[in-house]
Design a protein around this motif. Structure first.
Motif, PDB file in Angstrom:
ATOM      1  N   GLY B 229       0.816  -1.210   0.000  1.00  0.00           N
ATOM      2  CA  GLY B 229       0.000   0.000   0.000  1.00  0.00           C
ATOM      3  C   GLY B 229       0.849   1.259   0.000  1.00  0.00           C
ATOM      4  N   THR B 233       1.053   3.577  -3.321  1.00  0.00           N
ATOM      5  CA  THR B 233       0.556   4.950  -3.273  1.00  0.00           C
ATOM      6  C   THR B 233       1.649   5.933  -3.655  1.00  0.00           C
ATOM      7  OG1 THR B 233      -0.774   4.221  -1.421  1.00  0.00           O
ATOM      8  CG2 THR B 233      -0.705   6.581  -1.845  1.00  0.00           C
ATOM      9  N   ILE B 236       2.251   5.868  -7.408  1.00  0.00           N
ATOM     10  CA  ILE B 236       1.209   6.520  -8.203  1.00  0.00           C
ATOM     11  C   ILE B 236       1.273   8.034  -8.041  1.00  0.00           C
ATOM     12  CG2 ILE B 236      -1.297   6.804  -8.460  1.00  0.00           C
ATOM     13  CD1 ILE B 236      -1.489   3.837  -7.541  1.00  0.00           C
ATOM     14  N   PHE B 237       1.385   8.464  -6.772  1.00  0.00           N
ATOM     15  CA  PHE B 237       1.392   9.902  -6.484  1.00  0.00           C
ATOM     16  C   PHE B 237       2.608  10.578  -7.134  1.00  0.00           C
ATOM     17  CE2 PHE B 237       1.281  13.208  -2.823  1.00  0.00           C
ATOM     18  CZ  PHE B 237       0.717  14.122  -3.690  1.00  0.00           C
ATOM     19  N   TRP B 283      -5.299  -0.799   4.963  1.00  0.00           N
ATOM     20  CA  TRP B 283      -5.163  -0.098   3.675  1.00  0.00           C
ATOM     21  C   TRP B 283      -5.141   1.406   3.880  1.00  0.00           C
ATOM     22  CZ3 TRP B 283      -3.150  -2.195  -0.263  1.00  0.00           C
ATOM     23  CH2 TRP B 283      -3.407  -3.529  -0.599  1.00  0.00           C
ATOM     24  N   ILE B 287      -1.992   3.709   2.742  1.00  0.00           N
ATOM     25  CA  ILE B 287      -2.156   4.760   1.742  1.00  0.00           C
ATOM     26  C   ILE B 287      -1.824   6.126   2.351  1.00  0.00           C
ATOM     27  CG2 ILE B 287      -3.881   5.952   0.319  1.00  0.00           C
ATOM     28  CD1 ILE B 287      -5.185   3.161  -0.067  1.00  0.00           C
ATOM     29  N   GLY B 290       1.900   6.501   2.395  1.00  0.00           N
ATOM     30  CA  GLY B 290       2.420   6.732   1.050  1.00  0.00           C
ATOM     31  C   GLY B 290       2.209   8.178   0.613  1.00  0.00           C
ATOM     32  N   LEU B 291       1.003   8.694   0.863  1.00  0.00           N
ATOM     33  CA  LEU B 291       0.725  10.079   0.473  1.00  0.00           C
ATOM     34  C   LEU B 291       1.599  11.053   1.264  1.00  0.00           C
ATOM     35  CD1 LEU B 291      -3.180  10.174   0.200  1.00  0.00           C
ATOM     36  CD2 LEU B 291      -1.515  10.432  -1.646  1.00  0.00           C
TER      37      LEU B 291
END
Lengths: 233, 337, 214
Positions: B229, B233, B236-237, B283, B287, B290-291
């Motif tokens: 996760g 993240t 993607i970010f 999750w 996430i 990650g952000l």
């Protein structure tokens, strides 16, 4: 001990009238007010002097070889000498040497630092468009790191002879241009903030200052006149 | 319960005995960390090993001192203090004076774990508490990174007397994250993968950290959702940011392989004590980290964000757990709400 | 003689046994905010001491004239007057320290320790005992402020009252002068005081049982 008990009992038994309650508070307030006014009057002069001295010392620090100063206010696009304390005023200060020759402006400016607003006073010499001194009036930067913006003599010395065009830049690689300062290792954000604050002050003031040579002359005053008198003059 | 060599074992249910005890899990984590640690020591030399030992010594000493006298053996035997010191050591610069590393170990276990009531009661990951304390206390020493050097050369800064500054005499070099943040210089991927860059001991070798993570997943000691996760993240970010402006923002590969991203995602965020219990919560937790990592790295004042990201989400864990409790079977929906 | 003894007892109660910070955990706002150096702690402690002593004397003197319905308002007026006096005096006499302490001098009014002593002690006891109590509590608060400030200054800058202790190579613990350092130091000190208390109780218990046996 026994007298204590008697008194306590008296307080409990007593059911005072509203007039007595109001009277007690009024007397307490009155006495308190008189004391506060007395202490205010007793300390007013000293506190004012302390503040004025602090400001004078800061101005003399950022403008080398200056021994006299006066406050200037921008009124309708024109800089005028002022003695009056005004709310919301944005003064700058002009410094003069022993022969009343104009030496430069001390300009206050502030902006966000790493921790809180940093208030800066810097000396500006319009004849060659240079910053000639910098002093931090107030800041809450991290002790040991960010507070080097005023504790580190080498950093403060960066501003002793600094071109303002193009805008001042803080660099980490050793300054090589007249408009660059050396950032403090570990306190880059604070260093950049000081440079930005001075640039902000310049953006506002440089265009509004009179032509070099046309600065307001030093007005000799034996005793600074009171506010009303200054207005009348 | 206290019988020795019992002929008949009498105890209340459940009688099924779980093989996965705390000491067993801790041993697994040790094995998983070993390759990356050895690689780190190989790149940075014996000095790095001493820093690691100082952290472990500080952590174990506090654990021993504050444990109830009769339970000291058990408290130390489960290996959590050693692991805390070890993980902390992996996040420190290899030229950090030993007394600072020792202090970090003391704070990690003392303030990070013991004052909350010992293992299982702490809110924040102890190793990261130690690191956060050190970073706030010695900001310069904690951000002086040395370049990988000769194996047998021990930086003299290690032996600074307690309370004194260590003067770094080896070659200093900005970490890949610092270079990216302040000077926009990229570091070759192959160096990031094998760990031949400046940085902290365990932040460097991405490949070996991933291998350790796979081992833990295979041993079922690790919830795969958390590292996947976090990394997913972050990828993607950072990919979105990278596509917006490739000159200003680092790409996803750099994001994942630089700094403490992998160490944090695989070994620290997965700490079962400080991560949520429910799947949905896990999750959200991952996430969120990650952000936050990308946000702090790209827009914040620090070059590295994984530490604060994990600590912040640690703080949010009880809340996440509260809102993701599954509905009790048989209960009405509206009653539950 | 007996009275003398009692007054001393009240003093020691405030300074140590019921120390406002370490035992009662009161007045933490100024405590945590201004103790980043020993000198700031000293100034804040003295200011609070003065306010506490002055208010205690007045409240104790006038306690029988103050109706209980308006007593809190009266206490606050008395305390606020003393605080204002301290604020102006400091600004005039010691502008540097006044700037350091900033908003925390006016905030002495809201220090629960001072109002608490008025309500719990000065308004119910004789002048003599109230003065002893104010001396004790004030000294106890001062002691806490200075010790906290000293620890934070020694570790945070390597100085004590501005004198360098460790030479040029000292590595400052930056966190100690920042807010977290205040919390950590206070926590460790509370731990120490509780540990002392526990130890003392253990010894007392032991003595009691030994006495019983004998």
């Amino acid at each position: 001990m026994s007298e204590d008990k008697v008194e306590q009992a008296a307080v409990v038994a007593d059911e005072p009238s509203p007039a007595r309650l109001i009277g007690t508070l009024a007397i307490a307030g009155l006495v308190s007010g008189i004391i506060i006014i007395a202490i205010y009057l007793a300390t007013f002069e000293t506190i004012k002097e302390n503040k004025a001295r602090e400001l004078r010392e800061a101005v003399f620090r950022v403008l080398p070889n200056v021994s006299k100063m006066q406050k200037l206010l921008l009124k309708e696009g024109k800089l005028e000498v002022s003695y009056k304390e005004e709310k919301g005023e944005e003064p700058i200060y002009a410094g003069y040497d022993d022969n009343n020759k104009f030496m430069g402006y001390a300009i206050p400016s502030d902006g966000p630092g790493f921790a809180d607003t940093i208030s800066v006073l810097y000396g500006y010499r319009p004849s060659d468009r240079k910053v000639i001194g910098m002093w931090i009036l107030a800041s809450r930067e991290t002790p040991g790191l960010g507070d080097k913006i005023y504790k580190d003599a080498a950093f403060v010395a960066n501003f002793d002879d600094l071109a303002i065009e193009p805008p001042i830049v803080a660099t980490k690689k050793g300054k090589s241009k007249p408009n660059e300062i050396d950032a403090i290792t570990g306190a880059t954000i604070s260093s950049v903030a000081v440079a930005k604050i001075i640039n902000k002050g310049n953006d506002y003031w440089v265009s509004r200052l009179p032509e070099p040579g046309a600065e307001p002359a030093y007005v000799e005053v034996e005793t600074p006149p009171e506010a009303e008198d200054a207005q009348a003059q | 319960m206290t019988q020795k060599d019992p002929k008949l074992l009498i105890q209340p249910g459940p009688q099924l005995r779980q093989q996965m005890t705390t000491p067993v899990v801790m041993r697994d984590v040790w094995y998983a960390l070993t390759p990356a640690t050895l690689a780190g020591i190989w790149f940075f030399g014996l000095g790095a090993f001493l820093v690691l030992l100082a952290c472990i010594a500080g952590a174990v000493l506090v654990e021993w001192y504050f444990a109830p006298e009769e339970k000291r053996g058990y408290f130390l035997g489960d290996g959590t203090a050693i692991l805390t010191g070890w993980l902390l050591g992996l996040t420190l610069p290899p030229a950090l004076p030993l007394w600072m590393a020792f202090l970090g170990g003391v704070v990690a276990v003392g303030i990070g774990k013991t004052i909350w009531g010992g293992m299982g009661a702490n809110i924040f990951n102890p190793a990261l508490v130690g690191r956060a304390f050190l970073l706030a206390t010695f900001p310069i020493a904690m951000t002086t990174w040395t370049a990988p050097g000769d194996f047998f050369t021990i930086p003299s800064s290690l032996f600074a007397l307690p309370l004194m500054t260590g003067v770094v005499d080896t070659v200093t070099q900005a970490s890949p994250l610092g270079m990216m943040k302040f000077e926009h210089i990229d570091t070759p991927f192959i160096d990031l993968l094998f760990g031949n860059t400046s940085g902290s001991l365990g932040e460097t070798s991405g490949l070996l950290l991933i291998l350790g993570g796979i081992y833990l997943w295979w041993r079922r000691d690790l919830d795969w959702r958390i590292p996947v996760g976090i990394i997913g993240t972050a990828v993607i970010f950072s990919l979105i940011l990278f596509m917006v402006d490739a000159d200003r923002y680092p790409g996803p590969v750099f994001t994942v392989f630089s700094g403490g991203m992998l160490l944090g995602a695989i070994f620290m965020a997965t700490d079962p004590v400080t991560s949520p219990l429910t799947r949905k919560g896990t999750w959200i937790f991952a996430i969120g980290i990650g952000l936050l990592v990308v946000l702090i790295r790209v827009f914040g004042g620090f070059p590295e964000g994984i530490m604060y990201a994990i600590l912040l989400m640690n703080a949010a864990t009880p809340l996440i757990d509260m809102y993701t409790q599954p509905r009790v079977f048989g209960r009405e929906l509206d009653q539950n709400e | 003689m007996a009275k003398e003894q009692l007054a001393y007892d009240e003093f020691m109660k405030g300074l140590w046994r019921e120390n406002p910070v370490f035992v009662q955990v009161l007045g933490l706002c100024p405590l945590l905010a201004v103790t980043n150096s020993a000198i700031n702690g000293l100034a804040m402690g003295l200011a609070s001491f003065f306010v506490l002593l002055g208010s205690s004397i007045l409240v104790s003197l006038f306690k029988s004239y103050i109706p209980k319905q308006v007593r809190i308002s009266c206490f606050i007026i008395i305390i606020a007057t003393f605080v204002t006096v301290v604020d102006y005096t400091l600004a005039a006499a010691l502008p540097v320290i006044h700037k350091e302490l900033g908003a925390f001098i006016p905030l002495i009014v809201a220090n629960c320790l001072i109002l608490g002593r008025m309500e719990a002690f000065a308004s119910r006891n004789t002048l003599r005992m109230s003065v002893a109590d104010a001396f004790g509590m004030g000294a106890g608060f001062l002691f806490a402020l200075v010790s906290l400030g000293a620890v934070r200054e020694i570790l945070g800058v390597g100085e004590i009252f501005g004198f360098a202790l460790f030479g040029a190579n000292f590595e400052p613990w930056v966190i100690m002068i920042l807010p977290p350092g205040g919390f950590i130091t206070l926590g460790v000190m509370l731990l120490y005081f509780n540990w002392l208390e526990e130890k003392k109780n253990k010894i007392d218990k032991q003595l009691a049982t030994e006495d019983g046996v004998n």
